[in-house]
Design an enzyme around this catalytic site. Structure first.
Site, short mmCIF file in Angstrom:
data_model
loop_
_atom_site.label_atom_id
_atom_site.label_comp_id
_atom_site.label_asym_id
_atom_site.label_seq_id
_atom_site.Cartn_x
_atom_site.Cartn_y
_atom_site.Cartn_z
N LYS A 1 35.95 21.53 -15.44
CA LYS A 1 34.97 21.12 -16.45
C LYS A 1 35.25 21.80 -17.79
CE LYS A 1 31.45 20.30 -12.91
NZ LYS A 1 30.19 20.72 -12.27
N GLN B 1 25.78 25.19 -11.52
CA GLN B 1 26.71 24.76 -10.48
C GLN B 1 26.10 24.94 -9.10
OE1 GLN B 1 29.53 23.20 -11.21
NE2 GLN B 1 30.18 22.96 -9.11
N ASP C 1 23.81 16.92 -15.91
CA ASP C 1 24.11 16.60 -14.51
C ASP C 1 23.27 15.41 -14.03
OD1 ASP C 1 26.07 17.95 -13.03
OD2 ASP C 1 24.85 19.76 -12.82
N1 GUN Z 1 28.54 20.89 -7.09
C1 GUN Z 1 29.25 19.84 -6.64
N2 GUN Z 1 29.15 18.80 -7.49
C2 GUN Z 1 28.36 19.21 -8.51
C3 GUN Z 1 27.87 18.57 -9.70
O1 GUN Z 1 28.15 17.41 -10.00
N3 GUN Z 1 27.08 19.35 -10.50
C4 GUN Z 1 26.75 20.61 -10.18
N4 GUN Z 1 25.96 21.28 -11.02
N5 GUN Z 1 27.17 21.23 -9.09
C5 GUN Z 1 27.98 20.52 -8.25
#
Ligand code: GUN
Length: 264
Positions: free
Chosen positions: A45, A89, A112
């Protein structure tokens, strides 16, 4: 267009869009776990943000952090004028309520798409729809099967496909093998997100013009990343793992971040 080509072209367009903005969009990622998988996602990211000219800040907290301290951090970034997008996350340490944290992120910054009042489409479903749209998938009246009913993929995916006028069936762990075989055999689109290595294989029949979107991220016996489907099923299009949905999810996050920045 392959997913890699689609992502590269979309990032070039996003970079141009961002270069025309007065302020560079700023994403904050709070990570409170020491999961190697999360480390890899987060690195991806941050790399994506850099590539399109957005800013990314990682706030790394120890897994022993209290719920109160984590919520205080979220509140701090909610109020920070210099932050456009805020994600926490997942997974979180067991002593922290995921539901509380999802509700704590202010909807305007919830790139998200996890908050009940969010205006953002969750990243994995959004990434998948954007790619299928580019590929010219004719959603209207098509039989879409979603395997898995998770909050972050299965449920929002089903909702989004409904909004595209697909006939949507959600299958899950309590669906019988016989019913799974029936729905899969009639599906024009299969989105599989159940986290079982090679679950979709040759024991099922598929329409030859079907599309399979593989959201699974599993490790095989050699420790290599593999999806929920075995490779090369007899369908028109099957997304690879790695190099598939993960890239689309990250792309959608950057798109949501740019929207958040423009909404300010
Ligand atoms: N953990 C696995 N996929 C995601 C996601 O799309 N966003 C977040 N914040 N955590 C994750």
């Amino acid at each position: 267009m392959t997913i890699k080509e689609f992502v590269a072209a979309s990032k070039a367009a996003l970079a141009e869009e961002i270069s025309a903005l007065e302020r560079k969009p700023h994403l904050v990622i709070i990570q409170a776990n020491d999961s190697p998988a999360s480390d890899a996602y987060v690195r991806g990211k941050i790399k994506d943000c850099g590539e399109v000219g957005a800013r990314a800040t990682l706030c790394l907290l120890p897994p022993t952090v209290s719920e109160e301290e984590l919520l205080a951090k979220v509140d701090e970034y909610n109020r920070d004028e210099d932050v456009d997008g805020l994600i926490v996350q997942l997974p979180l340490p067991k002593h922290i309520s995921e539901a509380k944290v999802k509700l704590a992120v202010t909807p305007e910054k919830d790139v998200d798409g996890f908050h009940p009042l969010t205006t953002f489409i969750p990243c994995t479903p959004r990434g998948i729809i954007d790619y299928l749209t580019e590929e010219g998938f004719p959603f209207v009246g098509k039989n879409a099967v979603v395997l898995g009913r998770s909050e972050i993929v299965g449920k929002p995916m089903a909702k989004l496909l409904l909004s595209k006028h697909c006939n949507v069936t959600v299958l899950h762990s309590r669906t019988s093998e016989e019913d799974k075989a029936f729905y899969i055999a009639h599906a024009d689109l299969i989105v599989v997100a159940i986290g079982k290595l090679g679950f979709l294989d040759n024991r099922f029949q598929y329409k030859k013009d079907a599309v399979i979107v593989d959201v699974g991220i599993n490790r095989n016996e050699e420790g290599k990343l593999r999806g929920d489907a075995i490779p090369d099923l007899p369908v028109a299009l099957q997304t690879p793992v790695p190099g598939g949905v993960g890239l689309l999810t990250r792309l959608a996050l950057v798109k949501n971040l740019v929207i958040a920045a423009k909404n300010r």
